[in-house]
Design a protein around this motif. Structure first.
Motif, mmCIF file in Angstrom:
data_model
loop_
_atom_site.group_PDB
_atom_site.id
_atom_site.type_symbol
_atom_site.label_atom_id
_atom_site.label_comp_id
_atom_site.label_asym_id
_atom_site.label_seq_id
_atom_site.Cartn_x
_atom_site.Cartn_y
_atom_site.Cartn_z
ATOM 1 N N ASP A 15 -25.543 15.613 -20.801
ATOM 2 C CA ASP A 15 -24.141 15.422 -21.184
ATOM 3 C C ASP A 15 -23.621 16.507 -22.116
ATOM 4 O OD1 ASP A 15 -24.090 13.137 -19.652
ATOM 5 O OD2 ASP A 15 -24.444 11.773 -21.346
ATOM 6 N N SER A 16 -24.495 17.050 -22.956
ATOM 7 C CA SER A 16 -24.052 18.058 -23.925
ATOM 8 C C SER A 16 -24.355 19.477 -23.473
ATOM 9 C CB SER A 16 -24.718 17.808 -25.282
ATOM 10 O OG SER A 16 -26.135 17.912 -25.176
ATOM 11 N N GLY A 17 -24.888 19.645 -22.258
ATOM 12 C CA GLY A 17 -25.327 20.959 -21.813
ATOM 13 C C GLY A 17 -24.221 21.989 -21.720
ATOM 14 N N ALA A 18 -23.070 21.579 -21.177
ATOM 15 C CA ALA A 18 -21.968 22.534 -21.040
ATOM 16 C C ALA A 18 -21.480 23.007 -22.404
ATOM 17 C CB ALA A 18 -20.828 21.908 -20.245
ATOM 18 N N ASP A 19 -21.438 22.102 -23.369
ATOM 19 C CA ASP A 19 -21.024 22.492 -24.717
ATOM 20 C C ASP A 19 -22.036 23.443 -25.347
ATOM 21 O OD1 ASP A 19 -18.719 20.963 -24.562
ATOM 22 O OD2 ASP A 19 -19.623 19.224 -25.542
ATOM 23 N N ALA A 20 -23.324 23.165 -25.136
ATOM 24 C CA ALA A 20 -24.358 24.037 -25.693
ATOM 25 C C ALA A 20 -24.281 25.431 -25.079
ATOM 26 C CB ALA A 20 -25.739 23.434 -25.454
ATOM 27 N N ALA A 21 -24.016 25.498 -23.785
ATOM 28 C CA ALA A 21 -23.871 26.795 -23.127
ATOM 29 C C ALA A 21 -22.668 27.547 -23.681
ATOM 30 C CB ALA A 21 -23.746 26.603 -21.617
ATOM 31 N N GLY A 56 -20.580 37.178 -23.454
ATOM 32 C CA GLY A 56 -20.742 36.918 -22.037
ATOM 33 C C GLY A 56 -19.924 35.724 -21.586
ATOM 34 N N ARG A 57 -19.770 35.634 -20.265
ATOM 35 C CA ARG A 57 -19.029 34.524 -19.670
ATOM 36 C C ARG A 57 -19.944 33.525 -18.966
ATOM 37 N NH1 ARG A 57 -16.433 39.182 -18.568
ATOM 38 N NH2 ARG A 57 -17.293 39.293 -16.474
ATOM 39 N N HIS A 58 -21.141 33.977 -18.598
ATOM 40 C CA HIS A 58 -22.106 33.112 -17.918
ATOM 41 C C HIS A 58 -23.493 33.406 -18.469
ATOM 42 C CE1 HIS A 58 -19.093 32.087 -14.861
ATOM 43 N NE2 HIS A 58 -18.800 33.378 -14.840
ATOM 44 N N ILE A 59 -24.316 32.387 -18.580
ATOM 45 C CA ILE A 59 -25.723 32.537 -18.947
ATOM 46 C C ILE A 59 -26.549 32.620 -17.671
ATOM 47 C CG2 ILE A 59 -27.702 31.382 -20.015
ATOM 48 C CD1 ILE A 59 -25.625 30.007 -21.897
ATOM 49 N N VAL A 60 -27.484 33.551 -17.619
ATOM 50 C CA VAL A 60 -28.427 33.669 -16.506
ATOM 51 C C VAL A 60 -29.833 33.561 -17.083
ATOM 52 C CG1 VAL A 60 -29.217 35.070 -14.566
ATOM 53 C CG2 VAL A 60 -26.822 35.187 -15.290
ATOM 54 N N HIS A 61 -30.613 32.609 -16.596
ATOM 55 C CA HIS A 61 -31.948 32.382 -17.157
ATOM 56 C C HIS A 61 -32.953 32.082 -16.056
ATOM 57 C CE1 HIS A 61 -32.370 27.992 -16.542
ATOM 58 N NE2 HIS A 61 -31.073 27.920 -16.754
ATOM 59 N N ALA A 84 -23.969 23.261 -15.557
ATOM 60 C CA ALA A 84 -23.266 23.262 -16.849
ATOM 61 C C ALA A 84 -21.815 23.710 -16.663
ATOM 62 C CB ALA A 84 -23.993 24.129 -17.880
ATOM 63 N N GLU A 85 -21.144 23.036 -15.715
ATOM 64 C CA GLU A 85 -19.736 23.312 -15.431
ATOM 65 C C GLU A 85 -19.512 24.766 -15.052
ATOM 66 O OE1 GLU A 85 -17.380 21.867 -18.686
ATOM 67 O OE2 GLU A 85 -18.118 19.805 -18.475
ATOM 68 N N GLY A 86 -20.475 25.334 -14.305
ATOM 69 C CA GLY A 86 -20.346 26.689 -13.792
ATOM 70 C C GLY A 86 -20.677 27.784 -14.770
ATOM 71 N N LEU A 97 -25.462 39.834 -8.614
ATOM 72 C CA LEU A 97 -24.368 39.216 -9.353
ATOM 73 C C LEU A 97 -23.113 40.064 -9.227
ATOM 74 C CD1 LEU A 97 -26.266 38.174 -12.618
ATOM 75 C CD2 LEU A 97 -25.775 36.764 -10.602
ATOM 76 N N PRO A 98 -21.938 39.419 -9.092
ATOM 77 C CA PRO A 98 -21.746 37.970 -9.059
ATOM 78 C C PRO A 98 -22.256 37.362 -7.756
ATOM 79 C CG PRO A 98 -19.681 39.094 -8.629
ATOM 80 C CD PRO A 98 -20.657 40.162 -9.013
ATOM 81 N N LEU A 99 -22.629 36.081 -7.833
ATOM 82 C CA LEU A 99 -23.107 35.387 -6.661
ATOM 83 C C LEU A 99 -21.977 35.250 -5.644
ATOM 84 C CD1 LEU A 99 -25.099 32.468 -8.337
ATOM 85 C CD2 LEU A 99 -26.007 34.640 -7.482
ATOM 86 N N GLN A 100 -22.341 35.423 -4.376
ATOM 87 C CA GLN A 100 -21.345 35.262 -3.324
ATOM 88 C C GLN A 100 -21.036 33.800 -3.078
ATOM 89 O OE1 GLN A 100 -19.698 37.973 -1.980
ATOM 90 N NE2 GLN A 100 -20.824 38.869 -3.705
ATOM 91 N N GLU A 101 -22.081 32.980 -3.126
ATOM 92 C CA GLU A 101 -21.904 31.549 -2.956
ATOM 93 C C GLU A 101 -22.612 30.858 -4.095
ATOM 94 O OE1 GLU A 101 -23.260 30.216 0.786
ATOM 95 O OE2 GLU A 101 -21.950 31.534 1.940
ATOM 96 N N ARG A 102 -21.903 30.128 -4.887
ATOM 97 C CA ARG A 102 -22.495 29.452 -6.030
ATOM 98 C C ARG A 102 -22.967 28.080 -5.616
ATOM 99 N NH1 ARG A 102 -19.370 31.248 -11.510
ATOM 100 N NH2 ARG A 102 -19.912 33.434 -11.325
ATOM 101 N N ARG A 103 -24.234 27.820 -5.880
ATOM 102 C CA ARG A 103 -24.888 26.602 -5.446
ATOM 103 C C ARG A 103 -25.008 25.677 -6.650
ATOM 104 N NH1 ARG A 103 -30.290 25.302 -5.685
ATOM 105 N NH2 ARG A 103 -31.119 23.912 -4.107
ATOM 106 N N THR A 104 -24.208 24.623 -6.688
ATOM 107 C CA THR A 104 -24.208 23.718 -7.822
ATOM 108 C C THR A 104 -24.838 22.405 -7.419
ATOM 109 O OG1 THR A 104 -22.172 24.727 -8.621
ATOM 110 C CG2 THR A 104 -22.784 22.602 -9.567
ATOM 111 N N VAL A 105 -25.824 21.959 -8.191
ATOM 112 C CA VAL A 105 -26.508 20.706 -7.913
ATOM 113 C C VAL A 105 -26.357 19.809 -9.124
ATOM 114 C CG1 VAL A 105 -28.698 19.631 -7.324
ATOM 115 C CG2 VAL A 105 -28.182 21.924 -6.472
ATOM 116 N N VAL A 106 -25.947 18.575 -8.911
ATOM 117 C CA VAL A 106 -25.851 17.602 -9.989
ATOM 118 C C VAL A 106 -26.943 16.575 -9.771
ATOM 119 C CG1 VAL A 106 -24.413 15.888 -11.111
ATOM 120 C CG2 VAL A 106 -23.370 17.969 -10.184
ATOM 121 N N SER A 107 -27.798 16.387 -10.761
ATOM 122 C CA SER A 107 -28.929 15.490 -10.578
ATOM 123 C C SER A 107 -29.240 14.784 -11.875
ATOM 124 C CB SER A 107 -30.170 16.279 -10.131
ATOM 125 O OG SER A 107 -31.315 15.472 -10.197
#
Length: 306
Positions: A211-217, A226-231, A254-256, A276-286
């Motif tokens: 729940d707090s991941g997007a805020d932490a990012a 930066g605008r995005h974290i890559v890890h 984390a909300e992209g 990067l940038p990714l051509q297709e962003r693959r978002t998984v919610v789990s």
């Protein structure tokens, strides 16, 4: 005992350049699969020589352990760094927790280190994390110096590149330059316990999930840029519960704001090399996100750690 030369050009943020940017996730000794993935992107040829021209390639760390040829991965990265530079490109790396552990066991193998419930040694933790004597026997002082001179974080084209999905980097400074300089100083004349603490800090994970991941990012990006974290570090299958064999690309979450490039290669997943940038962003919610929030150590006797 000095193990880092403080090589120029390894510390701090990197300016935006008009050249393709590629990032590589955790390799863990799987040299053949790394070479195949780099060939697929047109970055090396059949002999393993650089063919990327002016492209920029960044490895996110964890070259060794759990796979058959970690030192071969180190050798390839060192050679590509030279070959790419000769033609106007670049191939660089960030230190991961397994590089810090390799340096620890190389210099302080049987030195005691504290763990919950008692003490152990660098060597024992290295073995429990998939360390191979074959790699240690081939590891040279020149390779140790090269690894120890690499940064732990960089900002490239608006991407904050780090190994671990963690905010522990802020324990070493409030800017990219300060963090990389502090770690470089620590490794230039290392002592066992600070080296151990650096390893422990880089094993933290899960800061950008739940729940707090997007805020932490957002907070980490606000601090370091930066605008995005890559890890890497945390295999995508651990985050999502997916079969490693079904992983086909990076995970955006984390909300992209965050991109995970650890395909779980030692679990049977892919070696991920992404442009990067990714051509297709693959978002998984789990719902699996919450399971890794408290992870601190990367210890192999617990299947939850990767």
């Amino acid at each position: 005992m000095s193990i880092a030369s403080g090589a120029p050009g390894t510390v701090g943020a990197v300016d935006v350049e008009d050249a393709p940017l590629y990032v590589v996730g955790d390799v863990h000794g799987h040299l053949d699969r790394l070479e195949a993935a780099l060939r697929d992107q047109g970055l090396i040829d059949d002999e393993g020589a650089w063919t990327g021209g002016a492209a920029r390639l960044w490895f996110l760390g964890d070259f060794t352990d759990r796979g058959p040829d970690g030192i071969g991965v180190v050798e390839l990265a060192m050679r590509l760094a030279e070959e790419a530079a000769e033609v106007g490109g670049s191939a660089r790396m960030l230190l991961g927790n397994h590089e810090i552990l390799l340096l620890g066991v190389y210099f302080f193998g049987d030195h005691p280190v504290p763990v919950a419930g008692g003490a152990t040694t660098f060597r024992e933790i290295w073995l429990r994390n998939g360390g191979l004597q074959w790699d240690l026997d081939r590891f040279t002082h020149a390779q140790a110096q090269w690894l120890a001179s690499q940064p732990v974080a960089a900002v490239v084209d608006g991407y904050l590149l780090i190994h671990s999905d963690s905010n522990a980097y802020l324990e070493y400074g409030s800017t990219i330059e300060d963090i990389d300089a502090e770690v470089a100083d620590l490794l230039r004349d290392p002592e066992p316990l600070p080296c151990w603490d650096l390893f422990r800090n880089l094993t933290r994970r899960g800061a950008f999930m739940g729940d707090s991941g997007a805020d932490a990012a957002a907070d980490l990006l606000g601090e370091l840029g930066g605008r995005h974290i890559v890890h890497g570090h945390t295999p995508i299958p651990y985050q999502t519960g997916e079969d490693p064999a079904t992983i086909s690309g990076p995970r955006v979450y984390a909300e992209g704001q965050v991109i995970n490039l650890d395909g779980g290669i030692y679990l049977g997943g892919p070696c991920l090399v992404a442009r990067l940038p990714l051509q297709e962003r693959r978002t998984v919610v789990s719902g699996a996100d919450d399971e890794t929030l408290a992870m601190v150590y990367d210890i192999d006797d617990d299947p939850a750690y990767g």
